[in-house]
Design a protein around this motif. Structure first.
Motif, PDB file in Angstrom:
ATOM      1  N   LEU A   1       0.859  -1.195   0.000  1.00  0.00           N
ATOM      2  CA  LEU A   1       0.000   0.000   0.000  1.00  0.00           C
ATOM      3  C   LEU A   1       0.890   1.238   0.000  1.00  0.00           C
ATOM      4  O   LEU A   1       1.597   1.504   0.982  1.00  0.00           O
ATOM      5  CB  LEU A   1      -0.912   0.002   1.231  1.00  0.00           C
ATOM      6  CG  LEU A   1      -1.967  -1.091   1.258  1.00  0.00           C
ATOM      7  CD1 LEU A   1      -2.678  -1.115   2.611  1.00  0.00           C
ATOM      8  CD2 LEU A   1      -2.989  -0.911   0.139  1.00  0.00           C
TER       9      LEU A   1
ATOM     10  N   ARG B   1       2.152   4.400   2.801  1.00  0.00           N
ATOM     11  CA  ARG B   1       2.160   3.878   4.187  1.00  0.00           C
ATOM     12  C   ARG B   1       3.553   3.348   4.500  1.00  0.00           C
ATOM     13  O   ARG B   1       4.292   2.959   3.599  1.00  0.00           O
ATOM     14  CB  ARG B   1       1.157   2.742   4.342  1.00  0.00           C
ATOM     15  CG  ARG B   1      -0.261   3.192   4.101  1.00  0.00           C
ATOM     16  CD  ARG B   1      -1.230   2.186   4.643  1.00  0.00           C
ATOM     17  NE  ARG B   1      -2.579   2.463   4.172  1.00  0.00           N
ATOM     18  CZ  ARG B   1      -3.657   1.921   4.704  1.00  0.00           C
ATOM     19  NH1 ARG B   1      -3.558   1.083   5.710  1.00  0.00           N
ATOM     20  NH2 ARG B   1      -4.847   2.209   4.217  1.00  0.00           N
TER      21      ARG B   1
ATOM     22  N   PHE C   1      -1.416  -3.691   8.718  1.00  0.00           N
ATOM     23  CA  PHE C   1      -2.703  -3.768   8.010  1.00  0.00           C
ATOM     24  C   PHE C   1      -3.145  -5.228   7.871  1.00  0.00           C
ATOM     25  O   PHE C   1      -4.308  -5.571   8.116  1.00  0.00           O
ATOM     26  CB  PHE C   1      -2.571  -3.096   6.637  1.00  0.00           C
ATOM     27  CG  PHE C   1      -3.843  -3.052   5.854  1.00  0.00           C
ATOM     28  CD1 PHE C   1      -4.860  -2.167   6.193  1.00  0.00           C
ATOM     29  CD2 PHE C   1      -4.042  -3.904   4.774  1.00  0.00           C
ATOM     30  CE1 PHE C   1      -6.047  -2.125   5.469  1.00  0.00           C
ATOM     31  CE2 PHE C   1      -5.225  -3.867   4.046  1.00  0.00           C
ATOM     32  CZ  PHE C   1      -6.231  -2.981   4.395  1.00  0.00           C
ATOM     33  N   ALA C   2      -2.195  -6.071   7.478  1.00  0.00           N
ATOM     34  CA  ALA C   2      -2.524  -7.503   7.309  1.00  0.00           C
ATOM     35  C   ALA C   2      -2.942  -8.125   8.642  1.00  0.00           C
ATOM     36  O   ALA C   2      -3.867  -8.943   8.703  1.00  0.00           O
ATOM     37  CB  ALA C   2      -1.328  -8.244   6.737  1.00  0.00           C
TER      38      ALA C   2
ATOM     39  N   GLU D   1      -4.229  -6.494  11.211  1.00  0.00           N
ATOM     40  CA  GLU D   1      -5.488  -5.870  11.629  1.00  0.00           C
ATOM     41  C   GLU D   1      -6.687  -6.525  10.941  1.00  0.00           C
ATOM     42  O   GLU D   1      -7.693  -6.842  11.593  1.00  0.00           O
ATOM     43  CB  GLU D   1      -5.415  -4.382  11.283  1.00  0.00           C
ATOM     44  CG  GLU D   1      -6.572  -3.561  11.792  1.00  0.00           C
ATOM     45  CD  GLU D   1      -6.535  -2.143  11.222  1.00  0.00           C
ATOM     46  OE1 GLU D   1      -5.425  -1.637  10.937  1.00  0.00           O
ATOM     47  OE2 GLU D   1      -7.616  -1.570  11.059  1.00  0.00           O
ATOM     48  N   VAL D   2      -6.583  -6.726   9.624  1.00  0.00           N
ATOM     49  CA  VAL D   2      -7.750  -7.223   8.880  1.00  0.00           C
ATOM     50  C   VAL D   2      -7.963  -8.722   9.061  1.00  0.00           C
ATOM     51  O   VAL D   2      -8.971  -9.261   8.614  1.00  0.00           O
ATOM     52  CB  VAL D   2      -7.675  -6.876   7.372  1.00  0.00           C
ATOM     53  CG1 VAL D   2      -7.586  -5.385   7.183  1.00  0.00           C
ATOM     54  CG2 VAL D   2      -6.513  -7.579   6.681  1.00  0.00           C
ATOM     55  N   THR D   3      -7.001  -9.394   9.700  1.00  0.00           N
ATOM     56  CA  THR D   3      -7.204 -10.818   9.957  1.00  0.00           C
ATOM     57  C   THR D   3      -7.498 -11.081  11.436  1.00  0.00           C
ATOM     58  O   THR D   3      -7.415 -12.199  11.906  1.00  0.00           O
ATOM     59  CB  THR D   3      -5.995 -11.658   9.486  1.00  0.00           C
ATOM     60  OG1 THR D   3      -4.796 -11.064   9.989  1.00  0.00           O
ATOM     61  CG2 THR D   3      -5.923 -11.713   7.976  1.00  0.00           C
TER      62      THR D   3
ATOM     63  N   ARG E   1       4.640  -9.261   5.445  1.00  0.00           N
ATOM     64  CA  ARG E   1       3.172  -9.243   5.413  1.00  0.00           C
ATOM     65  C   ARG E   1       2.625 -10.646   5.144  1.00  0.00           C
ATOM     66  O   ARG E   1       1.648 -11.073   5.767  1.00  0.00           O
ATOM     67  CB  ARG E   1       2.689  -8.274   4.327  1.00  0.00           C
ATOM     68  CG  ARG E   1       1.189  -8.135   4.260  1.00  0.00           C
ATOM     69  CD  ARG E   1       0.745  -7.227   3.125  1.00  0.00           C
ATOM     70  NE  ARG E   1       1.074  -7.809   1.822  1.00  0.00           N
ATOM     71  CZ  ARG E   1       1.031  -7.133   0.670  1.00  0.00           C
ATOM     72  NH1 ARG E   1       0.703  -5.864   0.669  1.00  0.00           N
ATOM     73  NH2 ARG E   1       1.348  -7.731  -0.461  1.00  0.00           N
TER      74      ARG E   1
END
Lengths: 226, 269
Positions: free
Chosen positions: A91, A94, A102-103, A105-107, A150
């Motif tokens: 991304l 960032r 981010f990875a 957080e979204v998992t 990530r």
């Protein structure tokens, strides 16, 4: 464990991407998937990542079958399979830390656990000192390391890499390969697609799977067994 | 930032619908006020007995379509005529006889001010032998109800068109907002985020954009209402239930548009 059984993939306007490909990859294995452009390397990785479904045959990944896993359940497979690409797919705008976070957080990682885990993952790929740097300011090799960190976020059993060194110079390429071996030494399987045969030859311990025009024409494990 | 832009686009799209709502509501009020004047006048023969008149007044007044049945005597009719038509005052005074008939004026209930009900009541009244005539302005009533039908059809067609255009604009606005975040969605899918987890924030943003857009649309519509009211002619402001309905529709369509747009991205990887 990854198992492909008589897998074919046909695209509506492009013909066959894969033809009757079968192989099995065990936990902790390191394998190169080689072949010319269009030989079916990326198609194989997409099928293992379940971004695509085979036209015929079956792909099994860590107990999940391409025949039974619904689109809604694909996330379960994705958390067992990490993937990196030639173009990194980070991304922009960032930091390295934010991309890994981010990875996490979204998992569903607990919010308080995210910063230390992201930092640990970046340390694992040798990028801790640059965790606060924006990814577009990093070199290609460093960006690929962020992508690897990530991919490791969910602690997968296998890391898929689709031409991960295609955009890197020789030194960075060696660095990424050494990192893959380090990761593999800790028990994680690695399946790396590359057309760079010279690179493949410099790691004779790895298993070699060669595709040609969608067919698996060489498997070093089968040859060794014979 | 993107939610603000989306809300702005949604607001402008719904503003057109709001203006249409304002016009429709006032047209409806105008038609209703005209309809209120629809009444049936039953003219009675001069030789009708008072007991018969009282009975007819009670029976017609009890009809479900009739709100009030008022008896107007010959003398009251003359007094009204003299008051309403002062230029003929001398003529009425000099005639010596009262030429005006006694009558029953039937005021109708709001739901019964239609052609069918009016004709039914007229037929019913004509059945009394002492009834001379029944008047309700047949041509006028026919025209009024034709106007009402045309109004309803125009409202449906224009309203449908405005609504469709607004829905398309809302859909496009939210699709653009989601498209701008396609990389994030892609990465989420890549690393194994659940579809519900990916969808949720976009649905919330869609709802928020719809809500803010609807509020903006009503604010703009109110501004136009004040301008028209202050500088052109008196108009009525839209009732609260319409405003709430508009906001609810904004939220619903915001969520729906986001949900449809996100679906495409969830299928992509």
């Amino acid at each position: 464990m990854i198992q492909l059984t008589s897998v074919s993939k046909e695209y509506p306007n492009r013909g066959y991407g894969l033809r009757e490909v079968s192989f099995r990859m065990e936990k902790g294995e390191f394998a190169f998937l080689t072949g010319h452009s269009g030989s079916g390397k990326s198609t194989t990785l997409r099928l293992v990542h379940m971004a695509d479904r085979p036209t015929s045959g079956e792909v099994r990944v860590s107990g999940y079958s391409s025949e039974t896993v619904s689109r809604r359940e694909v996330w379960k497979v994705r958390r067992r399979v990490g993937i990196v690409f030639q173009d990194f797919r980070l991304l922009p705008g960032r930091t390295a830390q934010e991309n890994v976070a981010f990875a996490l957080e979204v998992t569903g990682t607990t919010r308080s656990d995210i910063p230390p885990r992201a930092q640990r993952l970046l340390s694992q790929v040798g990028l801790a000192p640059k965790s606060g740097q924006l990814v577009h300011e990093l070199s290609g090799g460093e960006q690929q390391r962020v992508a690897i960190a990530r991919a490791l976020a969910n602690d997968p059993f296998v890391l898929l890499a689709d031409e991960p060194t295609g955009n890197l110079d020789e030194r960075a390429t060696r660095g990424i390969l050494d990192l893959f071996w380090e990761i593999n030494a800790k028990g994680m399987a690695v399946l790396m697609a590359t057309h760079d045969l010279e690179l493949v030859r410099s790691y004779p311990r790895a298993r070699l799977l060669e595709l040609d025009n969608g067919s698996l024409v060489y498997d070093s494990r089968t040859v060794a067994a014979e | 930032m993107l939610t603000g832009l989306s809300a702005g686009m949604v607001g402008l799209a719904l503003f057109v619908v709001g203006l249409f709502g304002l016009a429709t509501y006032n047209l409806q009020l105008a038609l209703e006020s005209i309809e209120e004047r629809v009444e049936v006048v039953v003219y009675l023969r001069d030789d009708a007995r008072q007991s018969e008149i009282d009975l007819a007044q009670a029976e017609l007044g009890d009809l479900p379509e009739v709100q009030r049945a008022e008896y107007v005597s010959k003398r009251d009719a003359l007094a009204r005529a003299q008051e309403d038509l002062p230029e003929f005052g001398e003529l009425f005074a000099g005639a010596g006889v009262n030429p005006l008939p006694q009558s029953l004026e039937l005021e109708l209930r709001p739901g019964a001010r239609n052609q069918q009900a009016v004709e039914g009541i007229a037929d019913r009244a004509l059945a009394y032998p002492f009834v001379e005539d029944v008047r309700y302005g047949r041509e006028w009533v026919d025209k009024l109800f034709t106007l009402r039908r045309v109004g309803a059809a125009t409202t449906a067609v224009l309203g449908g068109a405005f609504f469709l255009v607004a829905a398309l604009i809302i859909g496009t606005a939210l699709r653009i907002a989601i498209h701008a975040r396609r990389d994030e969605i892609y990465i989420m899918r890549l690393v194994g985020a659940k579809n519900g987890f990916i969808r949720r924030p976009f649905l919330l943003e869609g709802a928020l954009a719809g809500f803010l857009g609807a509020v903006l649309a009503w604010v703009l519509t109110y501004f136009v209402y004040r301008l028209v009211y202050g500088y052109l002619f008196a108009v009525a402001w839209i009732p609260g239930s319409w405003i709430l309905g508009g906001v609810a529709a904004g939220v619903f369509f915001g969520m729906l548009a986001s949900g449809l747009a996100i679906r495409r991205h969830l299928r992509a990887v």
